[in-house]
Design a protein around this motif. Sequence first.
Motif, PDB file in Angstrom:
ATOM      1  N   LEU A 102     165.439  75.134 109.349  1.00 17.04           N
ATOM      2  CA  LEU A 102     166.725  74.604 110.165  1.00 17.04           C
ATOM      3  C   LEU A 102     167.190  73.788 109.190  1.00 17.04           C
ATOM      4  O   LEU A 102     168.453  73.644 109.212  1.00 17.04           O
ATOM      5  CB  LEU A 102     166.260  74.091 111.132  1.00 17.04           C
ATOM      6  CG  LEU A 102     165.510  74.501 112.217  1.00 17.04           C
ATOM      7  CD1 LEU A 102     164.543  73.727 112.874  1.00 17.04           C
ATOM      8  CD2 LEU A 102     166.847  75.261 113.622  1.00 17.04           C
ATOM      9  N   ASN A 105     168.755  75.511 106.024  1.00 14.21           N
ATOM     10  CA  ASN A 105     170.076  76.320 106.552  1.00 14.21           C
ATOM     11  C   ASN A 105     171.304  75.404 106.767  1.00 14.21           C
ATOM     12  O   ASN A 105     172.768  75.503 106.133  1.00 14.21           O
ATOM     13  CB  ASN A 105     169.508  76.777 107.813  1.00 14.21           C
ATOM     14  CG  ASN A 105     170.570  77.384 108.058  1.00 14.21           C
ATOM     15  OD1 ASN A 105     171.312  78.748 107.762  1.00 14.21           O
ATOM     16  ND2 ASN A 105     171.704  77.119 109.639  1.00 14.21           N
ATOM     17  N   LEU A 112     172.668  81.571 108.901  1.00 13.03           N
ATOM     18  CA  LEU A 112     171.593  81.411 109.424  1.00 13.03           C
ATOM     19  C   LEU A 112     171.623  81.276 111.014  1.00 13.03           C
ATOM     20  O   LEU A 112     171.922  80.116 111.002  1.00 13.03           O
ATOM     21  CB  LEU A 112     170.589  81.732 108.913  1.00 13.03           C
ATOM     22  CG  LEU A 112     170.720  81.862 107.649  1.00 13.03           C
ATOM     23  CD1 LEU A 112     169.148  82.724 106.360  1.00 13.03           C
ATOM     24  CD2 LEU A 112     171.002  83.841 107.215  1.00 13.03           C
ATOM     25  N   SER A 113     171.286  82.461 111.714  1.00 17.39           N
ATOM     26  CA  SER A 113     171.074  82.369 113.231  1.00 17.39           C
ATOM     27  C   SER A 113     169.457  81.711 113.660  1.00 17.39           C
ATOM     28  O   SER A 113     168.788  82.000 112.452  1.00 17.39           O
ATOM     29  CB  SER A 113     171.069  83.883 113.921  1.00 17.39           C
ATOM     30  OG  SER A 113     169.841  83.794 114.165  1.00 17.39           O
ATOM     31  N   THR A 114     169.774  80.999 114.597  1.00 13.85           N
ATOM     32  CA  THR A 114     168.026  80.343 115.027  1.00 13.85           C
ATOM     33  C   THR A 114     166.897  81.601 114.609  1.00 13.85           C
ATOM     34  O   THR A 114     165.840  81.001 113.918  1.00 13.85           O
ATOM     35  CB  THR A 114     167.768  79.931 116.406  1.00 13.85           C
ATOM     36  OG1 THR A 114     169.247  78.894 116.381  1.00 13.85           O
ATOM     37  CG2 THR A 114     166.777  79.672 116.727  1.00 13.85           C
ATOM     38  N   ASN A 115     167.696  83.044 115.522  1.00 13.90           N
ATOM     39  CA  ASN A 115     166.056  83.729 115.456  1.00 13.90           C
ATOM     40  C   ASN A 115     166.239  83.992 114.043  1.00 13.90           C
ATOM     41  O   ASN A 115     164.952  84.304 113.449  1.00 13.90           O
ATOM     42  CB  ASN A 115     166.309  84.811 115.884  1.00 13.90           C
ATOM     43  CG  ASN A 115     166.144  84.853 117.406  1.00 13.90           C
ATOM     44  OD1 ASN A 115     166.002  83.999 117.662  1.00 13.90           O
ATOM     45  ND2 ASN A 115     166.722  85.990 118.177  1.00 13.90           N
ATOM     46  N   GLU A 116     167.268  84.544 113.138  1.00 12.43           N
ATOM     47  CA  GLU A 116     166.788  84.480 111.461  1.00 12.43           C
ATOM     48  C   GLU A 116     166.162  83.341 110.848  1.00 12.43           C
ATOM     49  O   GLU A 116     164.774  83.957 109.913  1.00 12.43           O
ATOM     50  CB  GLU A 116     167.790  84.383 110.465  1.00 12.43           C
ATOM     51  CG  GLU A 116     168.585  85.962 110.613  1.00 12.43           C
ATOM     52  CD  GLU A 116     170.475  86.066 111.178  1.00 12.43           C
ATOM     53  OE1 GLU A 116     171.321  87.184 111.007  1.00 12.43           O
ATOM     54  OE2 GLU A 116     170.875  84.655 110.928  1.00 12.43           O
ATOM     55  N   PRO A 269     159.691  69.561 126.133  1.00 10.45           N
ATOM     56  CA  PRO A 269     160.117  70.386 126.749  1.00 10.45           C
ATOM     57  C   PRO A 269     161.671  71.228 125.846  1.00 10.45           C
ATOM     58  O   PRO A 269     162.077  72.691 126.404  1.00 10.45           O
ATOM     59  CB  PRO A 269     161.355  69.317 127.321  1.00 10.45           C
ATOM     60  CG  PRO A 269     161.341  67.891 127.346  1.00 10.45           C
ATOM     61  CD  PRO A 269     160.303  67.661 126.243  1.00 10.45           C
ATOM     62  N   ALA A 270     161.433  71.072 124.891  1.00 14.36           N
ATOM     63  CA  ALA A 270     162.897  71.703 123.871  1.00 14.36           C
ATOM     64  C   ALA A 270     161.664  72.484 122.335  1.00 14.36           C
ATOM     65  O   ALA A 270     160.920  71.898 122.268  1.00 14.36           O
ATOM     66  CB  ALA A 270     164.055  70.767 123.099  1.00 14.36           C
ATOM     67  N   VAL A 273     164.676  70.860 116.544  1.00 19.39           N
ATOM     68  CA  VAL A 273     166.124  70.388 116.931  1.00 19.39           C
ATOM     69  C   VAL A 273     166.651  69.629 115.951  1.00 19.39           C
ATOM     70  O   VAL A 273     166.260  68.934 115.646  1.00 19.39           O
ATOM     71  CB  VAL A 273     167.195  69.439 118.153  1.00 19.39           C
ATOM     72  CG1 VAL A 273     166.397  70.560 119.155  1.00 19.39           C
ATOM     73  CG2 VAL A 273     165.233  68.421 118.162  1.00 19.39           C
ATOM     74  N   LEU A 274     168.339  70.640 115.026  1.00 19.89           N
ATOM     75  CA  LEU A 274     168.374  69.769 114.128  1.00 19.89           C
ATOM     76  C   LEU A 274     168.478  68.128 114.844  1.00 19.89           C
ATOM     77  O   LEU A 274     169.154  68.138 116.127  1.00 19.89           O
ATOM     78  CB  LEU A 274     169.111  69.966 113.712  1.00 19.89           C
ATOM     79  CG  LEU A 274     169.195  71.051 112.318  1.00 19.89           C
ATOM     80  CD1 LEU A 274     170.841  71.944 112.856  1.00 19.89           C
ATOM     81  CD2 LEU A 274     168.679  70.138 111.198  1.00 19.89           C
TER      82      LEU A 274
END
Lengths: 275, 275
Positions: A102, A105, A112-116, A269-270, A273-274
């Motif tokens: 994360l 990137n 790139l996307s989160t899934n990638e 809960p999450a 995250v950046l």
Amino acid sequence: MRDEATAFVPGHITGFFSAHPHEDPTKAGSRGAGLTLTDGVEVTVEPASESTVVLDGEEIAVEPVTTVLETLEVSARVEAESELPLGSGFGISGAMALGTALAANDVFGRRLSTNELVTIAHGAEVQAGTGLGDVVAQAHGGIPIRLEPGGPHENVLDSIPARARVEYVSFGELSTADVLSGETDRLTDAGQEALSRVVEEPTLPSFIYASRLFAREAGLLTGRVQEAIEDVAAVDGQASMAMLGETVFALGTGLSDAGYEPSVCSTHPAGAVLK
Amino acid sequence: MRDEATAFVPGHITGFFSAHPHEDPTKAGSRGAGLTLTDGVEVTVEPASESTVVLDGEEIAVEPVTTVLETLEVSARVEAESELPLGSGFGISGAMALGTALAANDVFGRRLSTNELVTIAHGAEVQAGTGLGDVVAQAHGGIPIRLEPGGPHENVLDSIPARARVEYVSFGELSTADVLSGETDRLTDAGQEALSRVVEEPTLPSFIYASRLFAREAGLLTGRVQEAIEDVAAVDGQASMAMLGETVFALGTGLSDAGYEPSVCSTHPAGAVLK
């Protein structure tokens, strides 16, 4: 290119699991369920001419982190600060791999996307043999149920809609790589049974009951862990063993009620995250 | 049975979308992308002999909420407090439906999983015609990209790995039901094009650019909205229109820089949570 970027990745305690190998590491993984934790790992990535990895001030080798950097074709200094002990069932290597993906990137503008990014970190962790399901759980947050194994393009996730105070005590390390490279049939049978139970009733009491049954049936309990679980049960608390570490975790105040001096946090809960 | 339970559901601004009808409301939905917000709705559910729904102190009829209660076979007083205006493109009806599902499951001990609860809320919202993608986005958190439409058993989600300060100004309401029941071909073409752009480059600048292009091509811009977007562009800011409301949102300080007095919040890292 930015100077540096930081990601927070929650710790993850696996309560039970079954191993699902595949020659493609992005398709390999585990089914199971666990708790993501407000205690976790903060990973800062800064471009550098040569890649180095530092955990809590000490330079160490973390294979999945190196693989993530190589996959993203960058060299960087990766600095991680962890509230959790390494090798004790909190998914630290997965957290470091995911946090690196994360933050790198972001700092290198890789777009790139989160899934990638989760796929890259999950694949790197599986390839290194250091974990099978922590990364996808840590990307999800909450109390994830991993219904189907693999990275985000392959897996199916659900979760238990609850939150909890979590206490834990670590007695020592267990090698995930050693357990996973051994005979896993018994473990996988016990893991599938535990998963059925939690799918049938996706609640915290059912999760911790299934986890305790799994730890016993999979033959992974050590003496000290078993004793602590029994101590918590004796004061009507709910505890089980973190997979894979010599660690006992309890919901609510189970370990303190039993006279231990646990670390205390909550479910997170999450997902990662950046900052 | 507990006395009451409370859930927080983030607001959701859709930047662009395409409508995907299906006779089964749990399979119908939208593709698109948006921002979940730290401003949101707090929903408290308390068992009652007759169901009532209260938003910010006033009793109102919210069809998806009633449907959720009926599906769970409970009657309850649902009390919602919202930081966001209704009918202005923040997904309030979806938030109320999802918050009701999570809190009612908890207070009535219904033992459903998160995916099951999201499916119920999403289906209720689609059936009422009040939204197509807010519920699944609000359950996910962050900056979700809805790659495939429908509830959690059908859809495919990804996200933009970023966070942002968000500013917004609402000029008034637009009826989602009216727009969705009209001709949606042009809107759907524009939505698919915007999605391709964001999948190609999952970053915030690309999201807001695609959103602005969508708002223009779908023919949904009102005069006041267009003017505010141009004002923000004139000070080198990035803004677009919330789907579906007469609302302008900007990243960073776009609207304040342009002399507006916006509400200010951030993207919300987590999905809906029990408190």
